[in-house]
Structures are given as structure tokens and as C-alpha cells.
Design a protein around this motif. Structure first.
Motif, PDB file in Angstrom:
ATOM      1  N   LYS A   1       2.887  -0.275   2.183  1.00 17.16           N
ATOM      2  CA  LYS A   1       2.815  -1.737   2.055  1.00 17.16           C
ATOM      3  C   LYS A   1       1.563  -2.140   1.269  1.00 17.16           C
ATOM      4  O   LYS A   1       1.598  -3.004   0.394  1.00 17.16           O
ATOM      5  N   GLU A   2       0.462  -1.481   1.595  1.00 12.61           N
ATOM      6  CA  GLU A   2      -0.798  -1.784   0.893  1.00 12.61           C
ATOM      7  C   GLU A   2      -0.694  -1.477  -0.589  1.00 12.61           C
ATOM      8  O   GLU A   2      -1.136  -2.243  -1.443  1.00 12.61           O
TER       9      GLU A   2
ATOM     10  N   ILE B   1       4.064   4.026   6.303  1.00  6.00           N
ATOM     11  CA  ILE B   1       4.602   2.666   6.089  1.00  6.00           C
ATOM     12  C   ILE B   1       3.454   1.704   5.768  1.00  6.00           C
ATOM     13  O   ILE B   1       3.528   0.910   4.824  1.00  6.00           O
ATOM     14  N   ASP B   2       2.366   1.806   6.539  1.00  6.38           N
ATOM     15  CA  ASP B   2       1.227   0.911   6.299  1.00  6.38           C
ATOM     16  C   ASP B   2       0.631   1.128   4.913  1.00  6.38           C
ATOM     17  O   ASP B   2       0.347   0.175   4.187  1.00  6.38           O
ATOM     18  N   ILE B   3       0.458   2.382   4.544  1.00  6.16           N
ATOM     19  CA  ILE B   3      -0.136   2.687   3.232  1.00  6.16           C
ATOM     20  C   ILE B   3       0.789   2.215   2.109  1.00  6.16           C
ATOM     21  O   ILE B   3       0.352   1.686   1.088  1.00  6.16           O
TER      22      ILE B   3
ATOM     23  N   LEU C   1       4.939   6.416  10.485  1.00  5.70           N
ATOM     24  CA  LEU C   1       4.321   5.104  10.705  1.00  5.70           C
ATOM     25  C   LEU C   1       3.066   4.855   9.858  1.00  5.70           C
ATOM     26  O   LEU C   1       2.959   3.799   9.218  1.00  5.70           O
ATOM     27  N   PRO C   2       2.110   5.805   9.796  1.00 10.40           N
ATOM     28  CA  PRO C   2       0.941   5.539   8.936  1.00 10.40           C
ATOM     29  C   PRO C   2       1.331   5.389   7.467  1.00 10.40           C
ATOM     30  O   PRO C   2       0.710   4.628   6.722  1.00 10.40           O
TER      31      PRO C   2
ATOM     32  N   GLU D   1       4.836  -6.969  -4.307  1.00 15.45           N
ATOM     33  CA  GLU D   1       5.346  -7.429  -3.005  1.00 15.45           C
ATOM     34  C   GLU D   1       6.452  -8.482  -3.112  1.00 15.45           C
ATOM     35  O   GLU D   1       7.214  -8.667  -2.167  1.00 15.45           O
TER      36      GLU D   1
ATOM     37  N   LYS E   1       0.675  10.909   2.700  1.00 16.00           N
ATOM     38  CA  LYS E   1      -0.080   9.710   2.294  1.00 16.00           C
ATOM     39  C   LYS E   1      -0.464   9.796   0.809  1.00 16.00           C
ATOM     40  O   LYS E   1      -0.498   8.810   0.099  1.00 16.00           O
TER      41      LYS E   1
END
Ligand code: SF4
Length: 511
Positions: free
Chosen positions: A10-11, A6-8, A3-4, A19, A53
Motif C-alpha cells: 500500500k505504501e 500488504i502494508d508495504i 500481512l506485512p 493509489e 518485502k
């Protein structure tokens, strides 16, 4: 750890101005649990394993993510020290045949459109528009599908019993009370592809004549319950659940019931008692659920994997399905590979695949280069098989003859350092704790057997203990009320059959 990341991810995609062309899809389990978190780049099927990450910037910077040809792969598999490669190059994936897991790890389970884009809900559309309930039933019978929950009873035949019982109200139930140690197939399907279970139940309800269903899912699976509830809501909004489904006269409602985690509630009559708000205890059969089930109405129960096979059978036809598997066990089976195997994870193979292929080709053999000793198949109700049975084709009948069972599909692999008496004690302890206490042979018998096994493993065993164990085992098998008690002695009988010398060594060497 996904999950963490996925956020990184996307950023980073945004930071690199991608994007518009690259989207990040959070999926269910890809099955390669040993190597998680995993990341797949589509459409090239490039797999990255054990992603951290710190890897994200490098992955996004490569040409492959922009859809161009892959010239270099910078990440190295930390175990093998080889470059990460195409999914099709990896035995873990290439040797599988995925029918039930077809969408797991590919689609976003929280989006009904992801499911429909891959032919989702085409099975129920075909059933409602082109087939009568009898024809649907015949198709499932012809497919040869057998219940994936353990007993392997022919699914179409089971549906027929419920259909034949006259009643103003009928229920169907999905048994998602997966409780075997080492088994996580149902959880993964519900988390990764919940619509396939809903569609399977819709087709079953249409064939049987039921208008209401329950998914009985253990509360320890909160993500499965969450995804299921989202999927039910979306299916209702899309007109697949409710009244007059797809413009027909067929009505069906689906409820989710969270079980409190008792292993015995996987038994059909205990499961229904639990839904009715009673203590989850099995009852004597007959009457069978197909005649008198939930709230006294005819009820049909199948497990998650069984229901999930149904849309594929309807969409592609029974003949297509029968090309997989053996003469008497058709289709594929999902196995959860755990224990001392290199690739722990979830695999789906045609029935009839050998244990050697599953453990050594797909599972990549034993951890640390150690020697294989045994595999426990079918959880606490199954049995341990030794090395000389590795070439056994895995299907319902072959395994039962060998003293094990397909069960729900848990495969726990043991290496040369494992004590088989300890293993038998472990599984018996599980059954002893989970015994509901209703009948004496199971309640008292498993406790007495456990005491003997415990004594043997402490080096305090007596010569006559093995005879007593065997006598107790056969008595409990013959006289217990439900499957929990009837199969609780199986791990002891199998280890006594194949590893008796280990029991004798404990007794004679007093250690
Ligand atoms: Fe309960 Fe065991 Fe009897 Fe089943 S066999 S009813 S679990 S006591």
C-alpha cells in the motif's frame, strides 16, 4: 508472511502515485500454500509466488500493475527458476474446477459487497421469491449433492427427514469442527468466503423450516470465527438474517459456537451436547438428530463444504451441478494436499478425478524426486492406498471399496522413505488420544492396539501380533458406539492389506 507485505504494498503504491488506479485487496487463501505469500495482479491473473518485502518495489514498478500489456515479468520462481506467469498456465490452478472455492483468494471476505458483486445472496433471493420450500428441497435432491463431512449421505434426503418431523422449533447446524490431521478445507472456506456458508444455511433453513442455526467452529480457528462474526453482522444489517428476510415471512438467526478442540465433537450427537453445555460425548442413535436433536428439537447438521455448495446449486440449477462428478458422486470435492508432495495446498476437483491427477498433475509429484509410496485419504478414519491404486477415480463408493474413504478430504502423501507401520501408529495414537472413553471397545481397544504397534516398531513384535491386531481391529469396528471408534482401526487394516510385508519385516528382522 502476507500481512506485512500488504502494508508495504500500500505504501509503495502511494509512493508511486498509483493509489487512484490500483487497490490492494487482502483475500483468503488462494490454495497455493507451498508458494506463499502469493500475490495476484487482476484483471490479468498474474501470479507472484513467495513474495518478499524486497520484491514489492519491483512489482509495483512494472507496467502490468498499471493495467497495460505484460511484456516482461521480472520475478523468478525460486523453486523452478522460471518466470512467474499467468495463473492459467500453472497446472495447480488450470487443472482444478472451483465451485466452493470460487471466491476464496479473490474477494475480501470482510466485505459483503465483494460477495454480492459475484452473485452472492442470489440463491436465497431466488428461493424466497420464486420457490416453495419443497421445490428448494427437490432441487437439492436432484443435484445429487452428498454430505462432504465424511459419510457422503445424500443432502436433500437428510434435509427431508428433518422437514418431515413436526415441531414448533427446528435448528440447523454447520459442523466446522474440522479436526483431521492434514485437513484445512473448512477453515479456508470460512476464512475466505464466510458469506457462502451463511447463504447455504439460509437456503437450508428455508427448505427445512428452521428459524435458528449454529456454526460450531473449533476455537483453534480464530480467523475463521472472526470473519464469520463480521459476515453475520453484515448479513443482519443487509436484511439477509433476522425477521422477515427480504420482505418474506421467513425468519432466521445464526449463532457462532466455539468448540474447545475435541475431535469427537465432530460427531453430530457429541457436537450438540457440546452446544448444550454438556461434555461432548456421542449418544446412542436413535433418536436421530432429525427427530430429536439440539435441546430435543429436530435438527439438521451439514459441514462447511456442504453448506457452501448450496448457493451455487440454487443459482445455477441442479442440472448444471450434475455435469460435474461421477454417476453417484456429483459435484466437486476440496482436498487438502499435504505431506511429501511438491505443491502442498488446497485443491478443488470434480469427483472422479484420479489420485494420479491430483498428486502428480496438480500436486506436481513427490518432493526431492523421490518415489511415491502411499497416500492416506480421509484422516485417522481413512486408509492408505499404494501406488497401484493411483488411477483410482476419487469418489465415495470407489474409495470405500478400496478400504479408504473420501472423509473430509485430507490427502497425506508419503514417499519411499516413510514407514507404513509408523504411519498406522501415528493415526491410531491420534484416535486413542481423542477417544472420549464412553465405550469399552474404543477406549481399551485402541490403547491395546497402540501397544502392539509400538512394540512392533521397536523391533519387539511377535509372530502372533498381526492376528491379534486384526482381531482387535474388527471387534472395535463392529462394537464401538460412534464413528471415531468404528473407523479408528481403518489405517491399520489398510496398511495390513497393502503393506503387510513392512509389518513382517519389523517382526522378523527385529528392527
Ligand atoms: Fe467415545 Fe470412542 Fe465410544 Fe465414540 S467410539 S463414544 S469416541 S469411546
Amino acid at each position: 508472511g502476507a500481512l506485512p507485505i500488504i502494508d508495504i504494498l500500500k505504501e509503495e503504491i502511494k509512493r508511486q502515485g498509483l493509489e487512484e488506479t490500483v487497490s490492494v485487496v487482502g483475500t483468503g487463501c488462494q490454495g497455493f500454500c507451498e508458494k506463499g505469500p502469493t500475490l495476484v495482479i487482476e484483471p490479468q491473473h498474474i501470479l507472484y509466488t513467495r513474495v518478499t518485502k524486497e520484491d514489492v518495489e519491483e512489482i509495483v514498478s512494472q507496467e502490468l500493475i498499471k493495467g497495460e500489456r505484460v511484456e516482461r515479468l521480472l520475478l523468478i520462481d525460486q523453486t523452478t527458476q522460471k518466470p512467474v506467469s499467468l495463473m492459467s498456465d500453472i497446472n495447480f490452478f488450470s487443472k482444478q474446477h472451483r465451485i466452493v472455492l470460487h471466491n476464496c483468494g479473490v474477494i475480501d471476505p470482510q466485505k459483503i459487497t465483494d460477495y454480492t458483486e459475484r452473485d452472492g445472496y442470489k440463491g436465497i433471493q431466488k428461493a424466497l421469491k420464486e420457490m416453495s420450500p419443497e421445490e428448494v428441497m427437490e432441487e437439492v435432491k436432484k443435484s445429487g449433492l452428498r454430505g462432504r463431512g465424511g459419510a457422503g449421505f445424500p443432502t436433500g434426503l437428510k434435509w427431508g427427514f428433518c422437514r418431515q418431523t413436526p415441531s414448533d422449533k427446528k435448528y440447523i447446524i454447520c459442523n466446522a469442527d474440522e479436526g483431521d490431521p492434514g485437513a484445512f478445507m473448512d477453515r479456508s472456506v470460512l476464512e475466505g468466503d464466510p458469506h457462502s456458508v451463511i447463504e447455504g444455511m439460509l437456503i437450508g433453513a428455508y427448505a427445512i423450516g428452521a428459524d435458528e442455526g449454529y456454526v460450531y467452529c473449533r476455537a483453534e480457528y480464530p480467523l475463521a470465527i472472526k470473519h464469520l462474526e463480521i459476515a453475520i453482522k453484515q448479513a443482519e444489517e443487509a436484511g439477509y438474517l433476522g425477521d422477515n428476510i427480504l420482505g418474506s415471512s421467513f425468519n432466521f438467526r445464526l449463532n457462532v459456537f466455539a468448540g474447545a478442540g475435541a475431535f469427537v465433537c465432530g460427531e453430530e450427537t457429541a457436537l450438540m451436547a457440546s452446544i448444550e453445555g454438556k461434555r461432548g460425548m456421542p449418544r446412542v442413535r436413535p433418536p436421530f438428530p432429525a427427530v430429536s436433536g439440539l435441546w430435543g428439537k429436530p435438527t439438521n447438521i451439514n459441514n462447511v463444504e456442504t453448506w457452501s455448495n448450496i448457493p451455487h446449486i440454487l443459482r445455477n440449477g441442479a442440472e448444471w451441478y450434475t455435469q460435474f462428478g461421477t454417476e453417484k458422486s456429483k459435484g466437486t470435492k476440496i482436498f487438502a494436499l499435504t505431506g511429501k508432495v511438491n505443491n502442498t495446498g488446497l485443491v478443488e476437483v470434480p469427483m472422479g478425478t484420479t489420485l494420479r491427477e491430483i498428486i502428480f498433475d496438480i500436486g506436481d509429484g513427490i518432493q526431492g524426486g523421490k518415489k511415491f509410496k502411499a497416500v492416506q485419504i480421509g484422516g485417522p478414519s481413512g486408509g492408505c492406498l499404494p501406488e497401484d491404486m493411483l488411477d483410482l477415480a476419487v469418489d465415495y463408493d470407489t474409495l470405500t471399496q478400496a478400504g479408504a474413504m473420501v472423509g473430509s478430504g485430507g490427502l497425506v502423501i508419503m514417499d519411499e522413505t516413510t514407514c507404513m507401520v509408523d504411519i498406522a501408529r501415528y493415526f491410531l495414537n491420534f484416535s486413542k488420544k481423542e477417544s472420549c472413553g464412553k465405550c469399552t471397545p474404543c477406549r481399551e481397544g485402541t490403547t491395546r492396539m497402540y501397544e502392539i504397534l509400538d512394540r512392533i516398531t521397536k523391533g519387539e513384535g511377535k509372530e502372533e501380533d498381526l492376528d491379534t491386531l486384526e482381531n482387535l481391529a474388527y471387534t472395535i469396528k463392529e462394537t464401538s458406539l460412534c464413528g471415531l471408534g468404528q473407523f479408528a482401526p481403518s489405517p491399520i487394516l489398510a496398511t495390513l492389506k497393502y503393506f503387510r510385508h513392512e509389518y513382517e519385516a519389523h517382526i522378523h528382522d527385529h528392527k
